[in-house]
Design a protein around this motif. Structure first.
Motif, PDB file in Angstrom:
ATOM      1  N   ASP A   1       0.835  -1.212   0.000  1.00  0.00           N
ATOM      2  CA  ASP A   1       0.000   0.000   0.000  1.00  0.00           C
ATOM      3  C   ASP A   1       0.867   1.258   0.000  1.00  0.00           C
ATOM      4  OD1 ASP A   1      -2.286  -1.508  -0.030  1.00  0.00           O
ATOM      5  OD2 ASP A   1      -2.710  -1.308   2.113  1.00  0.00           O
ATOM      6  N   ALA A   2       1.961   1.238   0.766  1.00  0.00           N
ATOM      7  CA  ALA A   2       2.871   2.382   0.789  1.00  0.00           C
ATOM      8  C   ALA A   2       3.506   2.595  -0.587  1.00  0.00           C
ATOM      9  CB  ALA A   2       3.946   2.179   1.846  1.00  0.00           C
ATOM     10  N   ALA A   3       3.852   1.490  -1.256  1.00  0.00           N
ATOM     11  CA  ALA A   3       4.436   1.584  -2.594  1.00  0.00           C
ATOM     12  C   ALA A   3       3.434   2.165  -3.589  1.00  0.00           C
ATOM     13  CB  ALA A   3       4.913   0.210  -3.058  1.00  0.00           C
ATOM     14  N   LYS A   4       2.173   1.791  -3.461  1.00  0.00           N
ATOM     15  CA  LYS A   4       1.144   2.349  -4.347  1.00  0.00           C
ATOM     16  C   LYS A   4       0.944   3.833  -4.077  1.00  0.00           C
ATOM     17  CE  LYS A   4      -1.434  -1.979  -5.019  1.00  0.00           C
ATOM     18  NZ  LYS A   4      -2.703  -2.698  -4.753  1.00  0.00           N
ATOM     19  N   ALA A   5       1.064   4.232  -2.816  1.00  0.00           N
ATOM     20  CA  ALA A   5       0.897   5.643  -2.463  1.00  0.00           C
ATOM     21  C   ALA A   5       2.021   6.494  -3.050  1.00  0.00           C
ATOM     22  CB  ALA A   5       0.842   5.801  -0.944  1.00  0.00           C
ATOM     23  N   ILE A   6       3.253   5.988  -3.003  1.00  0.00           N
ATOM     24  CA  ILE A   6       4.358   6.756  -3.568  1.00  0.00           C
ATOM     25  C   ILE A   6       4.236   6.813  -5.086  1.00  0.00           C
ATOM     26  CG2 ILE A   6       6.096   4.941  -3.900  1.00  0.00           C
ATOM     27  CD1 ILE A   6       6.820   8.361  -2.395  1.00  0.00           C
ATOM     28  N   ALA A   7       3.694   5.757  -5.699  1.00  0.00           N
ATOM     29  CA  ALA A   7       3.469   5.772  -7.149  1.00  0.00           C
ATOM     30  C   ALA A   7       2.454   6.850  -7.521  1.00  0.00           C
ATOM     31  CB  ALA A   7       2.996   4.405  -7.627  1.00  0.00           C
ATOM     32  N   ALA A   8       1.418   7.002  -6.699  1.00  0.00           N
ATOM     33  CA  ALA A   8       0.427   8.049  -6.950  1.00  0.00           C
ATOM     34  C   ALA A   8       1.047   9.433  -6.818  1.00  0.00           C
ATOM     35  CB  ALA A   8      -0.750   7.890  -5.986  1.00  0.00           C
ATOM     36  N   GLU A   9       1.960   9.590  -5.859  1.00  0.00           N
ATOM     37  CA  GLU A   9       2.648  10.870  -5.691  1.00  0.00           C
ATOM     38  C   GLU A   9       3.511  11.178  -6.912  1.00  0.00           C
ATOM     39  OE1 GLU A   9       5.813  13.097  -2.661  1.00  0.00           O
ATOM     40  OE2 GLU A   9       5.002  11.119  -2.134  1.00  0.00           O
ATOM     41  N   VAL A  10       4.218  10.171  -7.404  1.00  0.00           N
ATOM     42  CA  VAL A  10       5.038  10.356  -8.596  1.00  0.00           C
ATOM     43  C   VAL A  10       4.171  10.762  -9.785  1.00  0.00           C
ATOM     44  CG1 VAL A  10       6.467   9.155 -10.306  1.00  0.00           C
ATOM     45  CG2 VAL A  10       6.902   8.823  -7.863  1.00  0.00           C
ATOM     46  N   ALA A  11       3.047  10.076  -9.964  1.00  0.00           N
ATOM     47  CA  ALA A  11       2.169  10.352 -11.106  1.00  0.00           C
ATOM     48  C   ALA A  11       1.607  11.764 -11.068  1.00  0.00           C
ATOM     49  CB  ALA A  11       1.033   9.335 -11.140  1.00  0.00           C
ATOM     50  N   ALA A  12       1.476  12.327  -9.857  1.00  0.00           N
ATOM     51  CA  ALA A  12       0.916  13.671  -9.713  1.00  0.00           C
ATOM     52  C   ALA A  12       1.950  14.770  -9.931  1.00  0.00           C
ATOM     53  CB  ALA A  12       0.282  13.818  -8.333  1.00  0.00           C
ATOM     54  N   MET A  13       3.229  14.430  -9.994  1.00  0.00           N
ATOM     55  CA  MET A  13       4.272  15.441 -10.219  1.00  0.00           C
ATOM     56  C   MET A  13       4.191  15.958 -11.655  1.00  0.00           C
ATOM     57  SD  MET A  13       7.413  13.504  -8.206  1.00  0.00           S
ATOM     58  CE  MET A  13       8.637  14.815  -8.432  1.00  0.00           C
ATOM     59  N   PRO A  14       4.589  17.207 -11.897  1.00  0.00           N
ATOM     60  CA  PRO A  14       4.543  17.755 -13.260  1.00  0.00           C
ATOM     61  C   PRO A  14       5.357  16.914 -14.238  1.00  0.00           C
ATOM     62  CG  PRO A  14       4.921  19.498 -11.668  1.00  0.00           C
ATOM     63  CD  PRO A  14       5.054  18.209 -10.913  1.00  0.00           C
ATOM     64  N   SER A  15       4.782  16.656 -15.410  1.00  0.00           N
ATOM     65  CA  SER A  15       5.440  15.831 -16.416  1.00  0.00           C
ATOM     66  C   SER A  15       6.577  16.591 -17.085  1.00  0.00           C
ATOM     67  CB  SER A  15       4.429  15.404 -17.476  1.00  0.00           C
ATOM     68  OG  SER A  15       4.059  16.544 -18.255  1.00  0.00           O
ATOM     69  N   PRO A  16       7.480  15.882 -17.775  1.00  0.00           N
ATOM     70  CA  PRO A  16       8.512  16.581 -18.539  1.00  0.00           C
ATOM     71  C   PRO A  16       7.934  17.584 -19.528  1.00  0.00           C
ATOM     72  CG  PRO A  16       9.122  14.285 -18.292  1.00  0.00           C
ATOM     73  CD  PRO A  16       7.734  14.413 -17.734  1.00  0.00           C
ATOM     74  N   ALA A  17       6.809  17.238 -20.167  1.00  0.00           N
ATOM     75  CA  ALA A  17       6.197  18.170 -21.120  1.00  0.00           C
ATOM     76  C   ALA A  17       5.727  19.439 -20.423  1.00  0.00           C
ATOM     77  CB  ALA A  17       5.031  17.492 -21.833  1.00  0.00           C
ATOM     78  N   GLU A  18       5.144  19.299 -19.232  1.00  0.00           N
ATOM     79  CA  GLU A  18       4.673  20.469 -18.493  1.00  0.00           C
ATOM     80  C   GLU A  18       5.838  21.354 -18.062  1.00  0.00           C
ATOM     81  OE1 GLU A  18       0.623  18.999 -16.253  1.00  0.00           O
ATOM     82  OE2 GLU A  18       2.510  18.035 -15.651  1.00  0.00           O
ATOM     83  N   VAL A  19       6.924  20.738 -17.603  1.00  0.00           N
ATOM     84  CA  VAL A  19       8.085  21.522 -17.186  1.00  0.00           C
ATOM     85  C   VAL A  19       8.778  22.141 -18.402  1.00  0.00           C
ATOM     86  CG1 VAL A  19      10.340  21.415 -16.066  1.00  0.00           C
ATOM     87  CG2 VAL A  19       8.394  20.208 -15.067  1.00  0.00           C
ATOM     88  N   ALA A  20       8.847  21.396 -19.511  1.00  0.00           N
ATOM     89  CA  ALA A  20       9.476  21.937 -20.725  1.00  0.00           C
ATOM     90  C   ALA A  20       8.755  23.189 -21.206  1.00  0.00           C
ATOM     91  CB  ALA A  20       9.486  20.881 -21.822  1.00  0.00           C
ATOM     92  N   ALA A  21       7.443  23.239 -21.015  1.00  0.00           N
ATOM     93  CA  ALA A  21       6.679  24.406 -21.443  1.00  0.00           C
ATOM     94  C   ALA A  21       7.049  25.655 -20.655  1.00  0.00           C
ATOM     95  CB  ALA A  21       5.185  24.126 -21.292  1.00  0.00           C
ATOM     96  N   ARG A  22       7.634  25.469 -19.473  1.00  0.00           N
ATOM     97  CA  ARG A  22       8.011  26.599 -18.624  1.00  0.00           C
ATOM     98  C   ARG A  22       9.480  26.992 -18.772  1.00  0.00           C
ATOM     99  NH1 ARG A  22       6.563  25.048 -12.680  1.00  0.00           N
ATOM    100  NH2 ARG A  22       7.444  27.141 -12.361  1.00  0.00           N
ATOM    101  N   LEU A  23      10.248  26.251 -19.542  1.00  0.00           N
ATOM    102  CA  LEU A  23      11.675  26.530 -19.649  1.00  0.00           C
ATOM    103  C   LEU A  23      11.986  27.952 -20.131  1.00  0.00           C
ATOM    104  CD1 LEU A  23      13.113  23.140 -20.996  1.00  0.00           C
ATOM    105  CD2 LEU A  23      13.263  24.077 -18.668  1.00  0.00           C
ATOM    106  N   PRO A  24      11.206  28.524 -21.061  1.00  0.00           N
ATOM    107  CA  PRO A  24      11.525  29.901 -21.486  1.00  0.00           C
ATOM    108  C   PRO A  24      11.531  30.908 -20.335  1.00  0.00           C
ATOM    109  CG  PRO A  24      10.069  28.885 -23.079  1.00  0.00           C
ATOM    110  CD  PRO A  24      10.147  27.934 -21.907  1.00  0.00           C
TER     111      PRO A  24
END
Length: 381
Positions: A354-377
Motif C-alpha cells: 500500500d505504501a508503494a502504491k501511495a508513492i506511485a500516486a505521488e510520482v504520477a501527480a508530479m509535473p510531467s517533462p512536457a509540463e516543465v518543458a513548457a516553462r523553460l523559457p
C-alpha cells in the motif's frame, strides 16, 4: 529557444535528463545534449544533437589517480572520488564547453547535479542555468568531500557559489524525487521545481511471458556500474527458492553471464533488459539502490529490497526503509537465506504494498517533462 543539456558520461547521470530534453525538442526548442562520446549514438537516435564533452568515468578516475592501476587503498578512495567528481570532471567539462557556449550561444543550460563544470561554464558565459537532479539528495557527511573542490574551482573562475549544496551552484533545482521522500533540509534550503521522474531505457524487447505472467515476477539487478557476481549469485540462489514466482535477472555491463553459473528453469538471466518497460510488470524489485532504479520502482508502485553497493545507494536504501517502501540488506547480510526471507515477506506484506502504491500516486501527480518543458523559457530570463 536554444537549450544545452549536459551530464556526466554514465547511464545514471545521463538517462534522468533525457525525458526533459526530448520534451523540449518536441516543443520546438533547439536542443543540444553534451556528454561523453560513448553516449553519442543514444543521444542522436533520440533526434537530439550531441556534443562530446567531458570524460568517461574510467578515464576520469585514471586521471585523478595518476595511474591505470585499478587497486586503490581503501583509505585513499574517498579522496580520489572527491578529486574525480569535484575537480577533474568539472574542469574538463568547463574546458570543453566554454568554446561551444561562445559559438552556439544557448539561452539556457540545464546541467545535472553531478556536473557543476557545465554550470560553471554557463555562469562565466552569462547564460542562465538550471540544475537537474537524478535522485534523492543524500547527507553530505556520508559522502566524499566533493564540495570543497567545486568551491576551489569556482573561486579560480571568479564565480560565487553557496557553500551549502555547492553542486547546485545556487541555481534552481529540477527535483525528480517525490517530495515526501526527499531530504527535508535540502527542500528547505533550495529553490526546487518538481519534475516527474520518467524512466528511460534503450529500446529493446522483453521475454514474451513478462507482459502476461501469472506468477509473481521478481526483478533482480545491480545496475550498470556496481555489478558484483558474488552478490548477484547469492541473491539468485535465495530468490530462486521462492515458490510460485518467476525471476528475471539483468546482469548489467560489468558482470558476464557465465560468471553467474547455471540458473534454475524458472530463472531468466540476461545481460540487459529495457528496465523502463519492465518495471510496470514487476511485483518485487531487488536492486542495488541506484537512483534510477529506486525512482523507477517508486513510479511502478511495488516493494523493493535494496542491496546497496556504493555511492548514494546506502542513502536510498535508508529512505526506502524509513518510508515503509521495502527493506535492505547490507554487506555480509546478503546471503541466499536472508534474501529469500526478506523477499518472501515483502511479496506478502500488504502494508508495504500500500505504501508503494501511495508513492506511485505521488510520482504520477508530479509535473510531467512536457509540463516543465513548457516553462523553460521563463527560466531563461
Amino acid at each position: 529557444m536554444r537549450i544545452l543539456f549536459s551530464s556526466l558520461g554514465s547511464h545514471g547521470h545521463t538517462y534522468p535528463l533525457l525525458p526533459l530534453a526530448i520534451a523540449a525538442r518536441e516543443q520546438g526548442h533547439d536542443v543540444t545534449f553534451a556528454t561523453s562520446a560513448d553516449f553519442a549514438a543514444t543521444i542522436e537516435r533520440l533526434g537530439l544533437r550531441h556534443f562530446a564533452a567531458g570524460l568517461d568515468m574510467r578515464s576520469a578516475f585514471t586521471e585523478a589517480h595518476g595511474s591505470h592501476d585499478p587497486d586503490v587503498p581503501e583509505d585513499e578512495l574517498p579522496g580520489l572520488i572527491a578529486k574525480t567528481f569535484g575537480s577533474v570532471m568539472p574542469r574538463r567539462n568547463h574546458a570543453d564547453l566554454t568554446p561551444f557556449l561562445a559559438e552556439w550561444r544557448p539561452d539556457l543550460v540545464v546541467h545535472e547535479v553531478g556536473n557543476p563544470g557545465a554550470g560553471l561554464a554557463a555562469r562565466v558565459a552569462g547564460v542562465p542555468g538550471l540544475c537537474h537532479g537524478f535522485g534523492r539528495m543524500w547527507d553530505t557527511d556520508d559522502m566524499p568531500p566533493i564540495g570543497p573542490h567545486v568551491l576551489e574551482f569556482a573561486g579560480e573562475l571568479g564565480v560565487e557559489v553557496p557553500e551549502e549544496d555547492p553542486m547546485l551552484l545556487g541555481n534552481r533545482y529540477l527535483d525528480v524525487c517525490p517530495p515526501s521522500v526527499q531530504d527535508k533540509r535540502f527542500l528547505a534550503a533550495n529553490d526546487t521545481i518538481p519534475l516527474r521522474p520518467v524512466p528511460f531505457a534503450e529500446p529493446g524487447g522483453l521475454p514474451a511471458w513478462v507482459a502476461e505472467h501469472e506468477q509473481p515476477l521478481v526483478y533482480l539487478t545491480l545496475g550498470t556500474a556496481f555489478g558484483d557476481p558474488g552478490v548477484l549469485r547469492a541473491a539468485i540462489d535465495g530468490l530462486a527458492t521462492l515458490e510460485g514466482t518467476r525471476l528475471l535477472v539483468a546482469a548489467g555491463p560489468t558482470v558476464e553471464l557465465d560468471a553467474l553459473g547455471e540458473v534454475p528453469e524458472h530463472v531468466v538471466a540476461l545481460p540487459w533488459v529495457p528496465q523502463a518497460d519492465l518495471l510496470p510488470h514487476t511485483d518485487l524489485v531487488v536492486h542495488h539502490g541506484g537512483s534510477g532504479t529506486t525512482l523507477g520502482t517508486f513510479g511502478a508502485g511495488v516493494p523493493q529490497l535494496v542491496l546497496p553497493q556504493g555511492a548514494d545507494q546506502f542513502s536510498n536504501a535508508d529512505a526506502v526503509v524509513a518510508h515503509g517502501l521495502g527493506d535492505r540488506l547490507l554487506g555480509d547480510q546478503v546471503t541466499a537465506e536472508a534474501v529469500a526471507d526478506r523477499a518472501r515477506h515483502l511479496l506478502a506484506d500488504t502494508v508495504v504494498r500500500d505504501a508503494a502504491k501511495a508513492i506511485a500516486a505521488e510520482v504520477a501527480a508530479m509535473p510531467s517533462p512536457a509540463e516543465v518543458a513548457a516553462r523553460l523559457p521563463e527560466y531563461a530570463r
